[in-house]
Design a protein around this motif. Structure first.
Motif, mmCIF file in Angstrom:
data_model
loop_
_atom_site.group_PDB
_atom_site.id
_atom_site.type_symbol
_atom_site.label_atom_id
_atom_site.label_comp_id
_atom_site.label_asym_id
_atom_site.label_seq_id
_atom_site.Cartn_x
_atom_site.Cartn_y
_atom_site.Cartn_z
ATOM 1 N N LYS A 1 40.227 24.798 39.118
ATOM 2 C CA LYS A 1 38.895 25.037 39.690
ATOM 3 C C LYS A 1 38.978 25.712 41.051
ATOM 4 C CE LYS A 1 36.117 21.341 37.720
ATOM 5 N NZ LYS A 1 35.300 20.158 38.008
ATOM 6 N N LYS A 2 40.122 25.574 41.731
ATOM 7 C CA LYS A 2 40.253 26.174 43.062
ATOM 8 C C LYS A 2 40.530 27.665 42.998
ATOM 9 C CE LYS A 2 41.970 21.923 45.111
ATOM 10 N NZ LYS A 2 43.224 21.158 45.052
ATOM 11 N N ARG A 3 40.870 28.169 41.819
ATOM 12 C CA ARG A 3 41.215 29.589 41.713
ATOM 13 C C ARG A 3 39.950 30.439 41.684
ATOM 14 N NH1 ARG A 3 46.390 30.962 39.391
ATOM 15 N NH2 ARG A 3 45.360 32.801 38.554
ATOM 16 N N ARG A 4 40.032 31.604 42.301
ATOM 17 C CA ARG A 4 38.859 32.484 42.360
ATOM 18 C C ARG A 4 38.515 33.079 41.004
ATOM 19 N NH1 ARG A 4 39.290 37.058 46.433
ATOM 20 N NH2 ARG A 4 38.169 37.903 44.651
ATOM 21 N N ASP A 5 39.526 33.261 40.156
ATOM 22 C CA ASP A 5 39.271 33.882 38.856
ATOM 23 C C ASP A 5 38.777 32.879 37.810
ATOM 24 O OD1 ASP A 5 41.659 32.562 38.668
ATOM 25 O OD2 ASP A 5 42.869 34.318 38.170
ATOM 26 N N ARG B 1 35.959 30.181 36.614
ATOM 27 C CA ARG B 1 34.560 29.802 36.850
ATOM 28 C C ARG B 1 34.349 28.321 36.660
ATOM 29 N NH1 ARG B 1 32.017 34.778 33.554
ATOM 30 N NH2 ARG B 1 31.944 36.272 35.268
ATOM 31 N N ASP C 1 36.749 34.648 34.765
ATOM 32 C CA ASP C 1 36.111 35.944 34.967
ATOM 33 C C ASP C 1 37.067 37.032 34.487
ATOM 34 O OD1 ASP C 1 35.059 38.293 35.823
ATOM 35 O OD2 ASP C 1 34.744 37.664 37.905
ATOM 36 N N GLN D 1 38.641 39.564 36.797
ATOM 37 C CA GLN D 1 39.617 39.167 37.824
ATOM 38 C C GLN D 1 40.957 38.761 37.244
ATOM 39 O OE1 GLN D 1 38.391 36.832 41.198
ATOM 40 N NE2 GLN D 1 36.270 36.942 40.550
#
Lengths: 311, 218
Positions: free
Chosen positions: B44-48, B50, B64, B67
């Protein structure tokens, strides 16, 4: 907030929807949001909104609305006769309404759901980060319920974008809603079907049963037998094709249960979900295996089509 | 020879073009579930990413596709999963009062060759783990249920189970948060609200929490 539209007749089942509340899945709350995200997004862009603004999702029979103030609206989605003051008006196009103008629908030719966007975005109750209606919880949207006669639709903001009517989404940039072949990627439990089962899934025609709503569609057609032990429950996604013990597949839609233990034999790709959203009971539907690359290519094409409305 | 440690074997399955299922194992196992919850939290901490939702022994990851790719995210998940999970903090303990007078209590007792009060007594014995929150808003899969109470689901599900019903099926137990259809055996009821629509998160239980039932008079 400005009152824009009064609901004279709510239609069959009209709810406020946006792009949903994906972060609530881990509490068991369905992600919700517009079933046909393409139609929802296009309607918003046609009136100068961000794609995340809320729209009205209408089901089979659209509402009758009267403008309380001048406003820019757009109607997209299912192919039907759009009427302004009883005169035909174009869908997939920004339309300016004057105070007292009446918007309603005539005959529906095909498709299940229309989206109505208003410039500024439909104002509604926010619940867990989204304006989407969740009728089970009775939260979000128009007080957690479908629209009723007498409701008044207000806009969140004064017109954000340029209020230009007559902007239109070219027909060839829209999904081909008449092609009911949905692209799928093999799911984690595809191997639980034997060769005949896979052939039936990917080679035969199914029909959407009467048991079809925003949660999912039961499909009539070939009986699929998934072999193997009972599965431990896992997180589900919209587009998943579940095969319960009885063998009648279920296609999960926007308000799907968030977890379950039935085998998922295939998953409909994101670009095909707009088509799936427009299926009505009795419609034929077929599944065609595609690749992730091809699915992402169509996804990008659809986004480029929407981006053409931003300029 | 001991069975190979499952920690390195993560299977990645696509779920369409914007999600995947990371399968850590296929057994009902507290250690696997602990790893699934830790992996979901890390993802969950990863930007890619959701959203990442832990199942019993899986993580469903929505990502995403602009990404990352299935391959890149799959490799990252395999790396993350081989790391020793952080020492699990004990989940919050919920004590849930139950009136053991469910409509299936007699039939469950009969099928298991037990007295109804013995069913209640055995049900209150363990501290259950919340393996997974999901299915419907506020529903939590609790377990493991003692072997003595393990029963297959009802042949014919009820079309409407009252909210607050305490139920068992297989090696699991749970509480119906809302009036919904259901196929589990109803052995009791509680007044505790599981679904809290005006809280965020809207569920009383979270994955990894612990639950202890105790019997009360009607």
């Amino acid at each position: 907030m400005t009152d824009l539209l009064r609901v004279v007749d709510p239609g069959l089942y009209t709810t406020v929807q946006d792009l949903g509340r994906p972060h609530a899945i881990s509490s068991g709350v369905p992600p919700g949001g517009a079933m046909d995200r393409f139609a929802h997004s296009a309607a918003n862009l046609l009136v100068g909104n961000d794609i995340g603004a809320a729209t009205l999702e209408c089901t089979l029979i659209g509402p009758r609305l009267v403008a309380e103030a001048p406003c820019l609206v757009a109607v997209t989605g299912a192919d039907c006769e759009l009427l302004i003051n009883a005169r035909p008006a174009p869908m997939w196009s920004g339309i300016f309404l004057s105070t007292g103008d009446e918007l309603h629908f005539g005959a529906r030719r095909s498709g299940a759901r229309m989206h109505i966007a208003v410039s500024g975005g439909v104002a509604a109750d926010r619940w867990l980060g989204s304006l989407s209606t969740n009728v089970i919880a009775g939260r979000g949207g128009m007080h957690g319920r479908p629209l009723m006669s007498g409701d008044v639709i207000a806009a969140v903001a004064e017109r954000s974008g340029p209020g230009v009517s007559g902007r239109e989404l070219d027909p060839h940039l829209r999904p081909d809603y008449s092609n009911h072949t949905l692209g799928v990627i093999a799911g984690p439990h595809m191997k639980r079907l034997d060769a005949d089962g896979r052939a039936a899934l990917l080679g035969s025609t199914f029909h959407v049963s009467r048991d079809a709503d925003r949660m999912g569609y039961r499909l009539d057609g070939a009986t699929l037998r998934a072999a193997g032990d009972e599965l431990l429950s896992f997180g589900l996604v919209a587009g998943a094709l579940q095969v319960p013990g009885g063998g009648q597949p279920i296609l999960l839609m926007a308000d799907h249960q968030t977890a379950g233990g039935y085998p998922v034999v295939a998953v409909v790709v994101s670009a095909s979900m707009a088509i799936a959203a427009q299926l009505v009971p009795g419609d034929e539907v077929r599944f065609e295996e595609t690749t992730i690359e091809a699915a992402l290519r169509v996804r990008r094409e659809r986004r480029a089509a929407l981006d053409s409305l931003r300029s | 020879m001991p069975p190979p440690r499952s920690t390195t074997r993560v299977r990645i399955h696509p779920l369409g073009d914007t999600a995947l299922l990371a399968e850590l194992g296929t057994r009902l196992d507290t250690a696997l579930n602990t790893r699934a919850i830790a992996l979901a939290a890390a993802l969950k901490k990863r930007r890619d990413v959701r959203q990442a939702v832990a199942g019993y022994a899986t993580v469903t990851v929505h990502f995403d596709p602009d990404q990352t790719t299935h391959e890149a995210l799959g490799s990252a998940i395999k790396r993350l999963a081989t790391k020793r999970p952080p020492m699990e903090e004990p989940g919050r303990l919920h004590r849930i009062p139950v009136v053991y007078d469910g409509p299936d209590l007699e039939s469950v007792a009969g099928a298991l060759g037990l007295q109804p009060q013995a069913v209640a007594e055995i049900h209150t014995r363990p501290i259950y783990r919340v393996f997974l929150v999901g299915f419907v808003p506020g529903w939590a899969y609790l377990g493991p249920l003692p072997e003595e109470l393990a029963m297959p689901r009802r042949d014919v599900p009820r079309t409407l189970v009252p909210a607050g019903s305490v139920a068992i099926a297989g090696r699991q137990t749970g509480i119906y948060p809302l009036a919904t259809p259901g196929g589990w055996h109803l052995i009791g009821r509680t007044s505790v609200k599981l679904f809290l629509p005006d809280s965020d998160p809207p569920s009383l239980f979270r994955a990894g929490d612990r639950v202890k039932f105790f019997g009360v008079r009607p």
